[in-house]
Design a protein around this motif. Sequence first.
Motif, PDB file in Angstrom:
ATOM      1  N   MET A   1       0.990  -1.406   0.127  1.00 27.97           N
ATOM      2  CA  MET A   1      -0.069  -0.149   0.046  1.00 27.97           C
ATOM      3  C   MET A   1       0.915   1.187  -0.042  1.00 27.97           C
ATOM      4  N   LEU A   2       0.591   2.219  -0.940  1.00 33.62           N
ATOM      5  CA  LEU A   2       1.296   3.630  -0.947  1.00 33.62           C
ATOM      6  C   LEU A   2       0.423   4.428  -0.368  1.00 33.62           C
ATOM      7  N   ILE A   3       1.311   5.261   0.264  1.00 31.76           N
ATOM      8  CA  ILE A   3       0.369   6.437   0.873  1.00 31.76           C
ATOM      9  C   ILE A   3       0.972   7.994   0.045  1.00 31.76           C
ATOM     10  N   ILE A   4      -0.043   8.627  -0.795  1.00 27.25           N
ATOM     11  CA  ILE A   4       0.478   9.668  -1.501  1.00 27.25           C
ATOM     12  C   ILE A   4      -0.624  10.628  -1.092  1.00 27.25           C
ATOM     13  N   SER A   5       0.176  11.984  -1.753  1.00 25.38           N
ATOM     14  CA  SER A   5      -0.767  13.449  -1.337  1.00 25.38           C
ATOM     15  C   SER A   5      -2.098  13.239  -1.764  1.00 25.38           C
ATOM     16  N   ASN A   6      -2.828  14.080  -1.095  1.00 25.13           N
ATOM     17  CA  ASN A   6      -4.174  14.338  -1.658  1.00 25.13           C
ATOM     18  C   ASN A   6      -4.378  15.279  -2.926  1.00 25.13           C
ATOM     19  N   LYS A   7      -3.092  15.998  -3.040  1.00 24.44           N
ATOM     20  CA  LYS A   7      -3.088  16.887  -4.255  1.00 24.44           C
ATOM     21  C   LYS A   7      -2.595  16.052  -5.331  1.00 24.44           C
ATOM     22  N   ALA A   8      -2.127  14.875  -5.439  1.00 29.00           N
ATOM     23  CA  ALA A   8      -1.704  14.110  -6.591  1.00 29.00           C
ATOM     24  C   ALA A   8      -2.731  14.524  -7.710  1.00 29.00           C
ATOM     25  N   SER A   9      -2.273  14.475  -8.894  1.00 29.15           N
ATOM     26  CA  SER A   9      -3.287  14.586 -10.012  1.00 29.15           C
ATOM     27  C   SER A   9      -4.025  13.345 -10.449  1.00 29.15           C
ATOM     28  N   LEU A  10      -5.067  13.253 -11.039  1.00 31.77           N
ATOM     29  CA  LEU A  10      -5.586  12.282 -11.618  1.00 31.77           C
ATOM     30  C   LEU A  10      -4.627  11.329 -12.367  1.00 31.77           C
ATOM     31  N   TYR A  11      -3.901  12.124 -13.296  1.00 28.80           N
ATOM     32  CA  TYR A  11      -2.965  11.248 -14.182  1.00 28.80           C
ATOM     33  C   TYR A  11      -1.973  10.696 -13.308  1.00 28.80           C
ATOM     34  N   PHE A  12      -1.615  11.126 -12.104  1.00 21.97           N
ATOM     35  CA  PHE A  12      -0.551  10.275 -11.486  1.00 21.97           C
ATOM     36  C   PHE A  12      -1.305   9.048 -10.902  1.00 21.97           C
ATOM     37  N   LYS A  13      -2.547   9.236 -10.390  1.00 23.71           N
ATOM     38  CA  LYS A  13      -3.306   8.142  -9.788  1.00 23.71           C
ATOM     39  C   LYS A  13      -3.593   7.136 -10.659  1.00 23.71           C
ATOM     40  N   SER A  14      -3.786   7.503 -12.085  1.00 21.65           N
ATOM     41  CA  SER A  14      -4.091   6.696 -13.103  1.00 21.65           C
ATOM     42  C   SER A  14      -2.950   5.945 -13.252  1.00 21.65           C
ATOM     43  N   PHE A  15      -1.774   6.665 -13.290  1.00 21.51           N
ATOM     44  CA  PHE A  15      -0.376   5.867 -13.686  1.00 21.51           C
ATOM     45  C   PHE A  15      -0.184   4.728 -12.548  1.00 21.51           C
ATOM     46  N   LEU A  16      -0.335   5.098 -11.310  1.00 25.22           N
ATOM     47  CA  LEU A  16      -0.318   4.143 -10.170  1.00 25.22           C
ATOM     48  C   LEU A  16      -1.120   2.890 -10.376  1.00 25.22           C
ATOM     49  N   ALA A  17      -2.383   3.302 -10.763  1.00 27.01           N
ATOM     50  CA  ALA A  17      -3.465   2.150 -10.956  1.00 27.01           C
ATOM     51  C   ALA A  17      -2.959   1.188 -12.030  1.00 27.01           C
ATOM     52  N   ASP A  18      -2.297   2.093 -13.289  1.00 31.03           N
ATOM     53  CA  ASP A  18      -1.856   0.906 -14.331  1.00 31.03           C
ATOM     54  C   ASP A  18      -0.690   0.182 -14.010  1.00 31.03           C
ATOM     55  N   GLN A  19      -0.019   0.703 -13.057  1.00 25.50           N
ATOM     56  CA  GLN A  19       1.174  -0.110 -12.635  1.00 25.50           C
ATOM     57  C   GLN A  19       0.609  -1.350 -11.319  1.00 25.50           C
ATOM     58  N   ASN A  20      -0.629  -1.215 -11.250  1.00 27.92           N
ATOM     59  CA  ASN A  20      -1.363  -2.295 -10.202  1.00 27.92           C
ATOM     60  C   ASN A  20      -0.733  -1.893  -8.739  1.00 27.92           C
ATOM     61  N   ILE A  21      -0.596  -0.624  -8.522  1.00 30.31           N
ATOM     62  CA  ILE A  21      -0.005  -0.130  -7.063  1.00 30.31           C
ATOM     63  C   ILE A  21      -1.225   0.612  -6.493  1.00 30.31           C
TER      64      ILE A  21
END
Length: 224
Positions: A1-21
Amino acid sequence: MLIISNKASLYFKSFLADQNIEFIETIDNPNLDMRIADHPDLSLYALDKDNIIVAAEVFDYYKNKLTGKNMIKGSSVSEKYPKDSIYNLLRFKDFYIHNDFTEENIERILKERNYKNLFVKQGYSRCSIIPLRESLLTSDYGIYKTLKDKVNIILLDNDKIELDGFDQGFIGGTCGLVQGKLIFTGDISRHKSFDIIKKACDRENIDIIYPEIPLVDLGSLIWI
């Protein structure tokens, strides 16, 4: 499980999802400067995969989010430096790197586990350093000068890094080491020291991955 900032962009969150993170987003810490209140490494510290120390004012949020972990309620932070950086230390090998203002529970437990403090003046120690498996990277010359005879540390060039509300961000606040991959919040290949970072990672068999968006300091990515 990764903890990321709530300011992270949708693009970055999609990138993590694509990496199965899998990831969870932070909650703003009301005691911090609101420009950086979202940064994970200013409100919590992972002692290991099971034990996490969390600032008192946001403790309930993370306790509900991180079920199955031993959550330890830590000291409150305050807005002014260095009391805003008491969770912003880096553990490496048998040491922890920080100044004299480490959160009391973290300091006590690390000393009980026989970690020694490598003192640096910089309170934002974690934000200032990229930790690899066997070496450290930093663009902070003060940290480099203090540690160069004690650990394997490589000096990077300073380069422009976005940080909300500030002129300059920190290199360590753009990334996190996750299961053999160094994940950046944006396009690190445009950084002046990318070749140095890449060579260091290649030596340690660490892959670099990043979305093709501007590099931004969102606080260090914390893997639990």
